[in-house]
Every structure is written in structure tokens, then in C-alpha cells.
Design an enzyme around this catalytic site. Structure first.
Site, short mmCIF file in Angstrom:
data_model
loop_
_atom_site.label_atom_id
_atom_site.label_comp_id
_atom_site.label_asym_id
_atom_site.label_seq_id
_atom_site.Cartn_x
_atom_site.Cartn_y
_atom_site.Cartn_z
N GLU A 94 -10.16 12.79 7.57
CA GLU A 94 -9.97 14.13 7.02
C GLU A 94 -11.28 14.92 7.00
O GLU A 94 -11.30 16.10 7.35
CB GLU A 94 -9.39 14.03 5.61
CG GLU A 94 -7.99 13.47 5.57
CD GLU A 94 -7.65 12.91 4.21
OE1 GLU A 94 -7.17 13.67 3.37
OE2 GLU A 94 -7.89 11.70 3.97
N ASP A 115 -9.28 0.54 1.59
CA ASP A 115 -8.33 0.13 2.64
C ASP A 115 -8.93 0.52 4.00
O ASP A 115 -8.61 1.56 4.56
CB ASP A 115 -6.98 0.83 2.40
CG ASP A 115 -5.95 0.47 3.47
OD1 ASP A 115 -6.09 -0.60 4.08
OD2 ASP A 115 -5.03 1.27 3.68
N THR A 128 -9.50 -5.62 3.33
CA THR A 128 -9.31 -4.68 2.23
C THR A 128 -10.22 -5.16 1.10
O THR A 128 -10.16 -6.33 0.73
CB THR A 128 -7.84 -4.67 1.75
OG1 THR A 128 -6.99 -4.37 2.86
CG2 THR A 128 -7.60 -3.65 0.65
N HIS A 144 -3.61 14.06 1.18
CA HIS A 144 -3.91 13.14 2.29
C HIS A 144 -2.74 13.11 3.28
O HIS A 144 -2.94 13.22 4.49
CB HIS A 144 -4.17 11.74 1.74
CG HIS A 144 -4.37 10.69 2.79
ND1 HIS A 144 -5.50 10.61 3.58
CD2 HIS A 144 -3.57 9.67 3.18
CE1 HIS A 144 -5.39 9.58 4.40
NE2 HIS A 144 -4.22 9.00 4.19
N GLU A 150 -9.13 4.35 -2.47
CA GLU A 150 -7.89 4.07 -3.19
C GLU A 150 -8.20 3.39 -4.53
O GLU A 150 -9.29 2.85 -4.72
CB GLU A 150 -6.96 3.14 -2.39
CG GLU A 150 -6.63 3.68 -1.01
CD GLU A 150 -5.42 3.03 -0.35
OE1 GLU A 150 -4.60 2.41 -1.07
OE2 GLU A 150 -5.30 3.14 0.88
N ASP A 157 0.85 -1.19 0.00
CA ASP A 157 0.00 0.00 0.00
C ASP A 157 0.88 1.24 0.00
O ASP A 157 1.74 1.40 0.86
CB ASP A 157 -0.93 -0.01 1.22
CG ASP A 157 -2.08 0.98 1.05
OD1 ASP A 157 -2.41 1.33 -0.10
OD2 ASP A 157 -2.64 1.40 2.08
N GLU A 164 -10.65 4.14 3.36
CA GLU A 164 -9.69 4.91 2.57
C GLU A 164 -9.98 4.67 1.09
O GLU A 164 -9.97 3.53 0.63
CB GLU A 164 -8.24 4.53 2.91
CG GLU A 164 -7.85 5.02 4.31
CD GLU A 164 -6.35 4.96 4.60
OE1 GLU A 164 -5.64 4.19 3.94
OE2 GLU A 164 -5.91 5.71 5.50
N LYS A 178 -4.77 -1.97 9.75
CA LYS A 178 -5.07 -1.96 8.32
C LYS A 178 -5.28 -3.35 7.74
O LYS A 178 -5.77 -3.47 6.62
CB LYS A 178 -3.89 -1.34 7.55
CG LYS A 178 -3.53 0.07 7.98
CD LYS A 178 -4.32 1.05 7.19
CE LYS A 178 -3.78 2.46 7.37
NZ LYS A 178 -4.52 3.38 6.51
N ARG A 229 -8.47 4.04 13.10
CA ARG A 229 -7.61 5.18 13.44
C ARG A 229 -7.08 5.11 14.87
O ARG A 229 -5.99 5.64 15.15
CB ARG A 229 -8.36 6.50 13.24
CG ARG A 229 -8.87 6.71 11.84
CD ARG A 229 -7.77 6.65 10.82
NE ARG A 229 -8.26 6.84 9.46
CZ ARG A 229 -7.53 6.62 8.38
NH1 ARG A 229 -6.28 6.17 8.48
NH2 ARG A 229 -8.05 6.80 7.17
N GLN A 255 -4.35 2.51 14.89
CA GLN A 255 -3.24 3.07 14.12
C GLN A 255 -2.41 4.09 14.92
O GLN A 255 -1.19 4.04 14.92
CB GLN A 255 -3.80 3.75 12.85
CG GLN A 255 -2.75 4.34 11.92
CD GLN A 255 -3.39 5.01 10.69
OE1 GLN A 255 -4.60 5.03 10.53
NE2 GLN A 255 -2.55 5.57 9.83
CA CA Z 1 -4.08 3.12 2.75
#
Ligand code: CA
Length: 435
Positions: A383, A243, A267, A144, A211, A137, A209, A263, A247, A250
């Protein structure tokens, strides 16, 4: 870099009526998936989307009267995984695409015999189309990286390596799933601000996320880097990728080695891989602006600057349990484009192999969260909610800071440009269940 050919001709129409004017799968797209009839125990096999139908490549392989390289390619693409087909390289991919395009065109003699090779997409189940040996990844949106960096490190949002190195980490292929995937809210170590010690708990800050997934075609030998000029020949195609990220797991675990259990629990990929060749009309210039440094020579080429980026429109929607009960449409969270990425996919391939690391057919890259420059183009809730501080309105009295149990997240992607037909990626959908 793939050039335009007869398969991109915007005037082409198909004898499969639903393909003409289809927003995702007109005859100019022809993306690949692996499928079988829903709920059946049929063998998995490759298929190509045309309108609302799938061309069953096992049928084409057995009865389609292709010859030469196109026949070898369809035999490989008909298998339960696409790795063998992916390993054949651009000339074989292109031969099969041209043969399929000719057979599916209006007026083609195959219009009668191939009709029985069609399976409605509404009656199909899909699987991850390749055996993914390794999944990496990346982190290619500077928007971002800057806004997330600001939340984690207010004084030092963008680390000094960002503008020189395409940042990435090795992910995990065992938890890749295809659209429709559901997973339990993960548990993990969390450390609340000011707490004396961490706790083991279901994550309270679950996020998505936005992607793109990049499927590698032909690989390279250990010790043999792929140059920037050859990089695109190694990219089979792209799909949508979610993904899923925790948080709070993380923020406690990520230093000093980066994301780990925050993570790798799930996925989700869209079932259809849109090939590099189908994406040729939507290539665009890749630019460095302002004070940004020119990349080191191994990551730089004229072709990459002129046409290395791709304009893929992307959008994120959330469908809550309440919306399903009310039969209300999902709420749109944001939209953006892949063209804002700081690094091109050719640069990712070249950088990944510059040390001699080998890629294998079917390996997968995530682009990284593709947030655009504006606040409403953010590709994650982290975000959009300014780090979990501002609620986002979903309409009808519902709001979110992070995901709640039962929330489904949907991504859509498509390309359009004057003089070309719109093509799309379909969608990727995944649902988070209670812990
Ligand atoms: Ca990612």
C-alpha cells in the site's frame, strides 16, 4: 466484557522500581509470556512482565504462597505452554492477575521474598507462548481491503461480501515464530506480466503485514457456536503479529481459493500477550458509518457497539543492514490504530464458530493488516508504494519498494487514554535472510 477493577488503578506503583513509569509494562499491564534464561537449557515456563523484569511464575507456583483459584491458575501458567491456563477462563485469569497485582504493589509483604523470583528481560529467550493448534488470518481493515483490492482489481476493489462477512482463511501454525525470528526469502511460482509461463524463483516482492494476534482462551464444542454476548469470555489476550507476505507468489496463486504459499513460510509474534482484562481501559465504540449496513443480528449487540473496539496505537519500523552498520535508528514507515478495524474481535469469534466450528485453547487469529484511513497509515509496503510503483524514502539515501535481504521489520503497540496508565505490547522483530 471486562470492567475496571483495583488492578487498573492508575495510582498503583510497584516495588519493582523499573515498572513505575515504564512505557510498556507498568503494574497495570502484567502480560504473559513463556521464557527461559538466554542461551540456557533451563525448562521453559510462564512469566509476567513487570518493568524491565519477568516474574518467574514457576517460582511463584513453588514458593509464592498463593491459594485457591489463584494458586491453581499460577500452577497452570507456570508450565512450558500457556494452553492449560488459557483454558481456565476469565474468572481464573482475573484471580491470578489480582493476586500478582497485590503482591507486586508498593508496600506488599512479598517485596522481600519475591525479589528472587525476578529475571531481567534482557537475559531471557522467549518462545511462542501457546501450542497453537489452528491459526486463522482475518481481513478486518476495510482500508487495507479496498486499497489492495484496487491494485488487484481496479474496477472492483471491494467485493460485495466484505461489509457482511468477516473475511478470513485458515493459515498454518507450523511456521509461527516469536520475535527475533529470521527466515529465508521464500521461493515460489511467479508469473511476470506478459510472460509465456510462470517460473520458480525467489520472491521479488516481499512485504510485511501489520496485524494483532488474538489468542483464544476457552474453546467450544463442535456444533456449539459462541454467541456475540459470550465471545469476549473466550479471548485470552492480544499480541503483535507480522504476517510476512510474498506479493508476487500471492498474485499468481490467490485465485480462486485465496492465499497459500505466499503467506505460510513465516509469521512472527511478539512474546508478550496483553490480556483482555489489562486492555479494558482502552475499549471504545464500534461504529458503522455512512451507507454501511448494520451487521446481521448474530454479529450485533449493544455491548459490542458501545465498547467492542480497542484503541491500540501501532507503528512499523524498518532497520536495514546499512542502518545496523551505521548504528542508525530504524526508519518509521507508518503508524495507525486498531480502532479503525471494520469488525471487532468478538465478531471474529462469533463468526468463526457460527457454523459449529470449534476453537481450542491457544488457537490464534490474525486481525488482518490494520491499515488506517489515511495513506500514511498503511500497514504494508504494497500500500505505501502504491502497488510497487513509488519508492519509499528511508533517509540517508536508502529507499525501498519491497523488502531487501537483511531487512528487519519491527512493530510496536501501546494504549494510552486520559485517566489510565499507558501500557504497551513491547515489540515484534523479524529479519529476512537471503533465499
Ligand atoms: Ca494477513
Amino acid at each position: 466484557m471486562t470492567s475496571l477493577n483495583e488492578t487498573h488503578d492508575p495510582k498503583l506503583q510497584s516495588w519493582v522500581g523499573s515498572a513505575n513509569g515504564h512505557s510498556d509494562f507498568p503494574i497495570q499491564n502484567l502480560p504473559f509470556a513463556v521464557f527461559r534464561r538466554r542461551g540456557s537449557d533451563e525448562f521453559w515456563r510462564g512469566g509476567v512482565a513487570i518493568g524491565d523484569q519477568i516474574v518467574d511464575l514457576a517460582q511463584v507456583s513453588a514458593n509464592g504462597q498463593l491459594s485457591g483459584v489463584a494458586k491453581e491458575a499460577v500452577d497452570a501458567a507456570a508450565l512450558p505452554r500457556l494452553n492449560g491456563f488459557m483454558s481456565m477462563g476469565p474468572a481464573a485469569w482475573s484471580e491470578l492477575r489480582r493476586a500478582l497485582s497485590r503482591a507486586l504493589r508498593e508496600g506488599a509483604p512479598q517485596a522481600t521474598s519475591w525479589r528472587s523470583f525476578l529475571v531481567p528481560q534482557a537475559e531471557a529467550d522467549y518462545r511462542v507462548p501457546a501450542e497453537v493448534g489452528d491459526y486463522t488470518d482475518f481481513y478486518t481493515s476495510i482500508h487495507h481491503a479496498t486499497s489492495v483490492g484496487r491494485l488487484f482489481r481496479p474496477d472492483n476493489p471491494l467485493l460485495p461480501n466484505y461489509k457482511w462477512v468477516p473475511i478470513g482463511y485458515h493459515g498454518r501454525s507450523s511456521t509461527l515464530g516469536v520475535s527475533g525470528q529470521s527466515f529465508k526469502r521464500p521461493r515460489g511460482q511467479l508469473s511476470a506480466p506478459g510472460a509465456q509461463m510462470p517460473e520458480l524463483s525467489p520472491s521479488r516482492r516481499m512485504d510485511y503485514e501489520l496485524e494483532l494476534g488474538i489468542f483464544i482462551g476457552g474453546g467450544n464444542e463442535i456444533g456449539e457456536p459462541i454467541s456475540i454476548d459470550a465471545a469476549e469470555e473466550h479471548v485470552f489476550g492480544l499480541c503483535l503479529l507480522n504476517d510476512w507476505s510474498s506479493r508476487d507468489i500471492q498474485s499468481w496463486e490467490y485465485q480462486p481459493l485465496g492465499p497459500f504459499l505466499s503467506k505460510n513460510f513465516a509469521t512472527t509474534l511478539s512474546p508478550w500477550i496483553v490480556t483482555s482484562e489489562a486492555l479494558a481501559p482502552y475499549r471504545t465504540a464500534w461504529k458503522r458509518t455512512g451507507d454501511d449496513p448494520k451487521p446481521l443480528p448474530y454479529l450485533d449487540s449493544q455491548a459490542n457497539s458501545e465498547r467492542g473496539a480497542l484503541d491500540v496505537n501501532l507503528e512499523v519500523l524498518i532497520e536495514t543492514q546499512q542502518m545496523r552498520e551505521r548504528k542508525a535508528p530504524p526508519a518509521r514507515m507508518s503508524s495507525t490504530s486498531y480502532r479503525h478495524a471494520y469488525w471487532t474481535f468478538a465478531q471474529l469469534v462469533t463468526h468463526h464458530t457460527v457454523n459449529g466450528c470449534s476453537l481450542r485453547p491457544g488457537d490464534l487469529f490474525g486481525s488482518g493488516t490494520l491499515s488506517g484511513p489515511a495513506a500514511d497509515e498503511a500497514g504494508s509496503l504494497l500500500e505505501l508504494t502504491k502497488g510497487g510503483k513509488e519508492r519509499v524514502d528511508l533517509g540517508d539515501g536508502e529507499t525501498r519498494i519491497f523488502l531487501e535481504d537483511g531487512d528487519a521489520v519491527i512493530f510496536r503497540g501501546w494504549c494510552e487514554r486520559q485517566g489510565a496508565v499507558r501500557i504497551g505490547f513491547g515489540e515484534v522483530r523479524g529479519t529476512m535472510l537471503p533465499a
